[in-house]
Design a protein around this motif. Structure first.
Motif, PDB file in Angstrom:
ATOM      1  N   SER A 109      77.109  20.633  40.895  1.00 38.08           N
ATOM      2  CA  SER A 109      78.089  19.790  41.593  1.00 38.08           C
ATOM      3  C   SER A 109      78.161  20.192  43.059  1.00 38.08           C
ATOM      4  O   SER A 109      77.680  21.257  43.456  1.00 38.08           O
ATOM      5  CB  SER A 109      79.475  19.946  40.969  1.00 38.08           C
ATOM      6  OG  SER A 109      80.041  21.207  41.339  1.00 38.08           O
ATOM      7  N   THR A 110      78.799  19.362  43.837  1.00 40.28           N
ATOM      8  CA  THR A 110      79.161  19.735  45.195  1.00 40.28           C
ATOM      9  C   THR A 110      80.419  20.594  45.144  1.00 40.28           C
ATOM     10  O   THR A 110      81.137  20.588  44.128  1.00 40.28           O
ATOM     11  CB  THR A 110      79.460  18.491  46.044  1.00 40.28           C
ATOM     12  OG1 THR A 110      80.612  17.817  45.484  1.00 40.28           O
ATOM     13  CG2 THR A 110      78.275  17.536  46.068  1.00 40.28           C
ATOM     14  N   PRO A 111      80.727  21.328  46.211  1.00 38.56           N
ATOM     15  CA  PRO A 111      81.988  22.078  46.224  1.00 38.56           C
ATOM     16  C   PRO A 111      83.208  21.171  46.022  1.00 38.56           C
ATOM     17  O   PRO A 111      84.140  21.540  45.306  1.00 38.56           O
ATOM     18  CB  PRO A 111      81.992  22.705  47.624  1.00 38.56           C
ATOM     19  CG  PRO A 111      80.544  22.866  47.957  1.00 38.56           C
ATOM     20  CD  PRO A 111      79.879  21.645  47.384  1.00 38.56           C
ATOM     21  N   ALA A 114      83.368  18.278  44.399  1.00 40.20           N
ATOM     22  CA  ALA A 114      83.436  17.817  43.008  1.00 40.20           C
ATOM     23  C   ALA A 114      83.937  18.919  42.088  1.00 40.20           C
ATOM     24  O   ALA A 114      84.691  18.665  41.144  1.00 40.20           O
ATOM     25  CB  ALA A 114      82.058  17.329  42.553  1.00 40.20           C
ATOM     26  N   ASN A 140      77.960  26.118  51.769  1.00 44.86           N
ATOM     27  CA  ASN A 140      76.893  25.113  51.697  1.00 44.86           C
ATOM     28  C   ASN A 140      75.521  25.752  51.518  1.00 44.86           C
ATOM     29  O   ASN A 140      74.661  25.207  50.819  1.00 44.86           O
ATOM     30  CB  ASN A 140      76.917  24.246  52.956  1.00 44.86           C
ATOM     31  CG  ASN A 140      78.144  23.363  53.025  1.00 44.86           C
ATOM     32  OD1 ASN A 140      78.742  23.031  52.003  1.00 44.86           O
ATOM     33  ND2 ASN A 140      78.548  22.987  54.233  1.00 44.86           N
ATOM     34  N   ALA A 168      71.314  25.128  43.866  1.00 50.03           N
ATOM     35  CA  ALA A 168      70.818  23.848  43.352  1.00 50.03           C
ATOM     36  C   ALA A 168      69.300  23.880  43.182  1.00 50.03           C
ATOM     37  O   ALA A 168      68.763  23.404  42.173  1.00 50.03           O
ATOM     38  CB  ALA A 168      71.229  22.714  44.293  1.00 50.03           C
ATOM     39  N   ASN A 176      75.416  26.755  47.870  1.00 49.26           N
ATOM     40  CA  ASN A 176      75.315  25.561  47.036  1.00 49.26           C
ATOM     41  C   ASN A 176      73.883  25.015  47.043  1.00 49.26           C
ATOM     42  O   ASN A 176      73.329  24.669  45.991  1.00 49.26           O
ATOM     43  CB  ASN A 176      76.299  24.489  47.524  1.00 49.26           C
ATOM     44  CG  ASN A 176      76.297  23.244  46.655  1.00 49.26           C
ATOM     45  OD1 ASN A 176      75.414  22.399  46.770  1.00 49.26           O
ATOM     46  ND2 ASN A 176      77.267  23.127  45.770  1.00 49.26           N
ATOM     47  N   SER A 177      73.280  24.964  48.227  1.00 52.68           N
ATOM     48  CA  SER A 177      71.926  24.436  48.360  1.00 52.68           C
ATOM     49  C   SER A 177      70.914  25.344  47.665  1.00 52.68           C
ATOM     50  O   SER A 177      70.035  24.862  46.933  1.00 52.68           O
ATOM     51  CB  SER A 177      71.575  24.299  49.843  1.00 52.68           C
ATOM     52  OG  SER A 177      70.244  23.881  50.008  1.00 52.68           O
ATOM     53  N   THR A 236      79.912  25.852  43.457  1.00 50.46           N
ATOM     54  CA  THR A 236      79.198  24.863  42.650  1.00 50.46           C
ATOM     55  C   THR A 236      79.489  25.068  41.172  1.00 50.46           C
ATOM     56  O   THR A 236      79.717  26.193  40.725  1.00 50.46           O
ATOM     57  CB  THR A 236      77.670  24.947  42.866  1.00 50.46           C
ATOM     58  OG1 THR A 236      77.016  23.956  42.067  1.00 50.46           O
ATOM     59  CG2 THR A 236      77.118  26.309  42.470  1.00 50.46           C
TER      60      THR A 236
END
Length: 322
Positions: free
Chosen positions: A294-296, A298, A265, A272, A268-269, A118
């Motif tokens: 960002s997402t991975p 992006a 994921n 965030a 990332n979660s 991220t």
């Protein structure tokens, strides 16, 4: 053919099964976040703010380890060669996609050797000068530099660092000859700037906030296109008379290539949620950075586009290292 398909399907199912198992059990031991810069800089500050909360979220200790040197290559190389199990992570800055254009060789591919997790934050830099330097604004600084070619020094966190390239971009756009002085960390550079060993530095906002309010350093301009709320009276470089100058730095988290998507994921979660909390937002604001997630996918796109952008900047500024 049927046998081959059966083998392929079995392998795929095993991969998915292993990935799922890794995610369910992750993490099974302390998580190490490598910061490829010295302590005290804004990359280190962000890592430590995040690390405390991430430890709570993952249920395992999160250890921040500084591995400075060679424009962030030493720490990055360590992570590139680490096991792709989510237990060794890397926080990089824009330097990650600058180094390939500065150094003749890299021990890893900045894109292929890593799995994006991220984006974390954005931050401008600030042109700081020692109070003994007889200038009050950017135009006077430019005039002084032109009157004394290579006599005015600017400190950075090392050869190939974002600070180095941002200073080189400034020199290129203003047609001045500034002498670059690399240090092992931005905090070491700031220490010598306060002491008057060097005249100037393009420093991170945390270093500026630590020294400008008390008068130890003067802030001439921020490198972003907009002013920042932490230093509302400091003009942008464009407002200060350098049209077209815009250099905002980002930080991001990466994992070794091959890290399972389930772990990526999960990270990332969790990140965030942490970065979006009011408490973390406040801490990041006070550190002089703006949360920007960002997402991975992006982040992957950003790294590729930034690699191209900074390659052009390095070429135009004429910055190369052995």
């Amino acid at each position: 053919m049927k046998k081959l398909l059966s083998t392929v399907c079995t392998a795929a199912l095993l991969t998915l099964s292993c990935g799922g198992a890794l995610s369910q059990n992750y993490p099974t031991k302390p998580v190490k976040i490598i910061v490829p810069f010295g302590p005290g800089g804004f990359t280190d500050v962000v890592a430590r703010i995040l690390g405390v909360k991430l430890s709570e979220s993952l249920g395992q200790p999160v250890v921040i380890e500084n591995k400075p040197g060679a424009g962030s290559m030493i720490g990055s190389d360590q992570v590139a060669k680490s096991a792709p199990d989510g237990h060794t992570l890397l926080i990089v800055s824009s330097t990650h996609v600058i180094s390939p254009w500065i150094y003749k060789t890299l021990p890893y591919d900045p894109i292929k050797a890593f799995t994006p997790v991220t984006k974390l934050v954005d931050s401008p830099y600030v042109l700081l000068t020692n109070p003994k330097v007889p200038v009050k604004n950017v135009q006077e600084f430019i005039a002084l530099a032109k009157s004394k070619p290579n006599d005015i020094h600017y400190a950075s966190s090392g050869n190939g660092s974002a600070q180095h390239l941002i200073g080189g971009l400034f020199a290129s756009m203003t047609k001045t000859q500034l002498k670059h002085v690399p240090y092992r960390s931005s905090s070491a550079a700031a220490t010598d700037l306060v002491a008057g060993v060097v005249e100037s530095s393009f420093a991170g906002v945390p270093n500026a906030l630590a020294q400008v309010p008390n008068g130890r350093l003067n802030a001439l301009a921020v490198t972003s296109a907009k002013r920042i709320p932490q230093l509302p009276n400091v003009p942008t470089m464009q407002e200060a008379g350098v049209p077209g100058y815009d250099a905002t730095i980002w930080l991001a988290m990466l994992a070794p290539a091959g890290t399972p998507a389930s772990i990526v994921n999960r990270l990332n979660s969790d990140i965030a949620k942490i970065m979006s909390s009011p408490e973390t937002q406040k801490a990041m604001y006070e550190a002089g950075v703006e949360v920007s997630l960002s997402t991975p996918a992006a982040l992957s796109q950003l790294m590729v586009s930034e690699l191209d952008k900074w390659g052009k900047v390095a070429k135009e500024a004429g910055i190369t290292l052995e």
